[in-house]
Design an enzyme around this catalytic site. Structure first.
Site, PDB file in Angstrom:
ATOM      1  N   SER A 302       8.939   1.016   4.149  1.00 47.22           N
ATOM      2  CA  SER A 302       8.539   1.989   3.146  1.00 47.22           C
ATOM      3  C   SER A 302       9.188   1.721   1.791  1.00 47.22           C
ATOM      4  O   SER A 302       8.872   0.729   1.136  1.00 47.22           O
ATOM      5  CB  SER A 302       8.883   3.378   3.683  1.00 47.22           C
ATOM      6  OG  SER A 302       8.106   4.362   3.090  1.00 47.22           O
ATOM      7  N   ASP A 313       7.983 -10.126  -6.560  1.00 47.19           N
ATOM      8  CA  ASP A 313       6.824 -10.482  -7.374  1.00 47.19           C
ATOM      9  C   ASP A 313       7.203 -10.757  -8.821  1.00 47.19           C
ATOM     10  O   ASP A 313       6.563 -11.573  -9.497  1.00 47.19           O
ATOM     11  CB  ASP A 313       5.774  -9.376  -7.313  1.00 47.19           C
ATOM     12  CG  ASP A 313       4.961  -9.426  -6.026  1.00 47.19           C
ATOM     13  OD1 ASP A 313       5.312 -10.232  -5.140  1.00 47.19           O
ATOM     14  OD2 ASP A 313       3.978  -8.666  -5.909  1.00 47.19           O
ATOM     15  N   LYS A 327       5.279  -0.712   6.545  1.00 44.46           N
ATOM     16  CA  LYS A 327       4.837   0.666   6.355  1.00 44.46           C
ATOM     17  C   LYS A 327       4.421   0.820   4.888  1.00 44.46           C
ATOM     18  O   LYS A 327       5.221   1.151   4.027  1.00 44.46           O
ATOM     19  CB  LYS A 327       5.957   1.627   6.737  1.00 44.46           C
ATOM     20  CG  LYS A 327       5.507   3.063   6.982  1.00 44.46           C
ATOM     21  CD  LYS A 327       5.410   3.826   5.703  1.00 44.46           C
ATOM     22  CE  LYS A 327       5.073   5.276   5.932  1.00 44.46           C
ATOM     23  NZ  LYS A 327       4.933   6.014   4.660  1.00 44.46           N
TER      24      LYS A 327
END
Length: 445
Positions: A302, A313, A327
């Protein structure tokens, strides 16, 4: 006001009937929509009939409130493992939990195949000290079978007065028989951030959860490390998110912001394109461009995955460890009025800045490091994954990933992933099982 636990504030569209009369086939679609509405009303009539029959004929006089609450619970939990209805008591307890202090055992749990599944024990809590592990299934609480309980009922049974004991019966993969574990309840003070200086030149920061205190704790840790290590000697930081089950979305965004000058942290995309929301970094890079390693494993879920995905990224961090839990769904918390509790409803998937969905896929490390698992635990610490949960929301592109190792050695000297992080910051990567280059996808700024 709607509040989000890893999730955007925002409204849900609730129209019961949509007439698509703007197309040549509008009449057909209108008829289908009307037929669907008629079917729904027919089923509601059926529910009303069953409710009245139960009230009139059940062997003992039922509690009407419990009947309705059970019906709502069954409806919502049939959607996916993370949508749920919380009555007023459960809603109050969840708010206490996110504030960072509550009573209980210290485990993050979910429901799977009728049993309570441990997502992750919280560091330095009774459950962690008793040896409860990620992936354990709780089959009995004080001798009473969990099968047939709701998640809230099971959680409430595990709670109780401080200094009292509860006995959990644990089903652990690879174990010959269920394990009985006695745990003494405590007031759980969740200290979400811990840190120390390693080797005189590396700042190690452990983030155990994302509650209302996490960002402040992170900032204090960075400030303290900066005072202990001169900038010219500081080679970098390690942020340890292993077995961190997640928490609040705003904390995931602000923790990511602590290492980013600007740019998107995460986006959420619901059923309709206009529901897309983007959350961007704010606050600047507190470690002033120093190298950063993020540790993840099969128990990182999460909010942990939001942070790891964003930093990866933006090429701001190197990810070391094993694939995260996966998740990647957004639960919007919708209070239902005084005394009625709240609804935690899955309303969207979330995506990393390069547009990758995490749901049922997880974050793959740049450098995969497998721990040496003790013989008695082999085969028991490598099955953590959202994709293995019954009824889970599918991956947006259909390619799902299975779970990965979630074992973290209790002694630092045995922790291969941690030492790989230290080695990486010192320019050594010889211990890597596999090294994967970061994706080339453009990142919006």
């Amino acid at each position: 006001m709607r509040k989000s636990l890893l999730f955007p504030l925002g409204a849900l569209t609730g129209a019961c009937l949509t007439l698509l009369v703007a197309t040549p086939h509008g009449g057909v679609w209108a008829a289908r929509a009307a037929a669907s509405a008629d079917d729904a009303y027919s089923k509601l009539n059926l529910f009303g009939e069953v409710f009245e029959r139960v009230k009139a004929s059940y062997v003992e006089k039922p509690d009407n409130s419990k009947l309705i609450e059970g019906a709502i619970t069954g409806m919502v939990t049939s959607l996916d493992p993370h949508s749920r209805y919380m009555n007023d008591k459960a809603w109050t307890e969840m708010q206490e939990t996110t504030s960072g202090e509550f009573g209980g055992l210290g485990i993050e749990v979910t429901m799977e195949e009728g049993l309570v599944k441990v997502v992750s024990p919280i560091d330095d809590t009774p459950a962690s000290k008793a040896g409860i592990m990620s992936g354990d299934l709780i089959s009995k609480i004080d001798g009473e079978a969990v099968q047939g309980m709701t998640l809230e009922q099971a959680v409430n049974k595990m709670k109780g007065p401080v200094d009292t004991k509860t006995k959990l019966t644990i089903v652990r993969k690879g174990a010959d028989a269920p394990l009985d574990v006695a745990i003494t309840r405590e007031i759980i003070h969740v200290r979400p951030v811990r840190f120390h200086v390693e080797n005189g030149d590396i700042g190690y920061i452990r983030v155990t959860s994302f509650n209302e205190q996490t960002t402040d704790g992170l900032k204090k840790a960075i400030a303290a490390i900066s005072k202990q290590i001169p900038q010219e000697k500081l080679v970098g930081y390690v942020m340890d998110l292993r077995n961190n089950p997640g928490g609040l979305l705003d904390q995931a965004v602000s923790v990511s912001s602590a290492f980013l000058q600007r740019g998107e942290v995460v986006s959420t995309r619901g059923r309709n394109p206009e529901e897309t929301q983007r959350f961007t970094a704010h606050g600047g890079d507190l470690i002033k461009g120093k190298p950063l390693v993020v540790l993840v494993n099969g128990g990182s879920a999460s909010a942990s995955e939001i942070v790891a995905g964003a930093l990866h990224d933006h090429k701001r961090a190197t990810i070391i460890g094993t694939r995260s839990f996966g998740k990647g769904s957004v639960q919007t918390i919708i209070p239902l009025g005084a005394g009625n509790g709240a609804l935690a409803l899955t309303t969207a998937r979330y995506y990393t800045p390069s547009g990758r969905s995490i749901q049922a896929q997880g974050i793959a490390p740049d450098i995969e490091i497998l721990q040496d698992v003790p013989p008695e635990l082999k085969g028991r610490m490598d099955t953590m994954a959202e994709s293995q949960m019954r009824g889970h929301l599918s991956a947006s592109d259909g390619s799902e990933q299975t779970g990965s190792q979630s074992y973290v050695p209790p002694k630092e000297e045995d922790d291969k992933a941690l030492h790989a992080a230290f080695d990486f910051l010192h320019g050594v990567t010889a211990n890597a099982v596999a090294a994967k280059p970061a994706p080339k996808a453009a990142v919006p700024n």
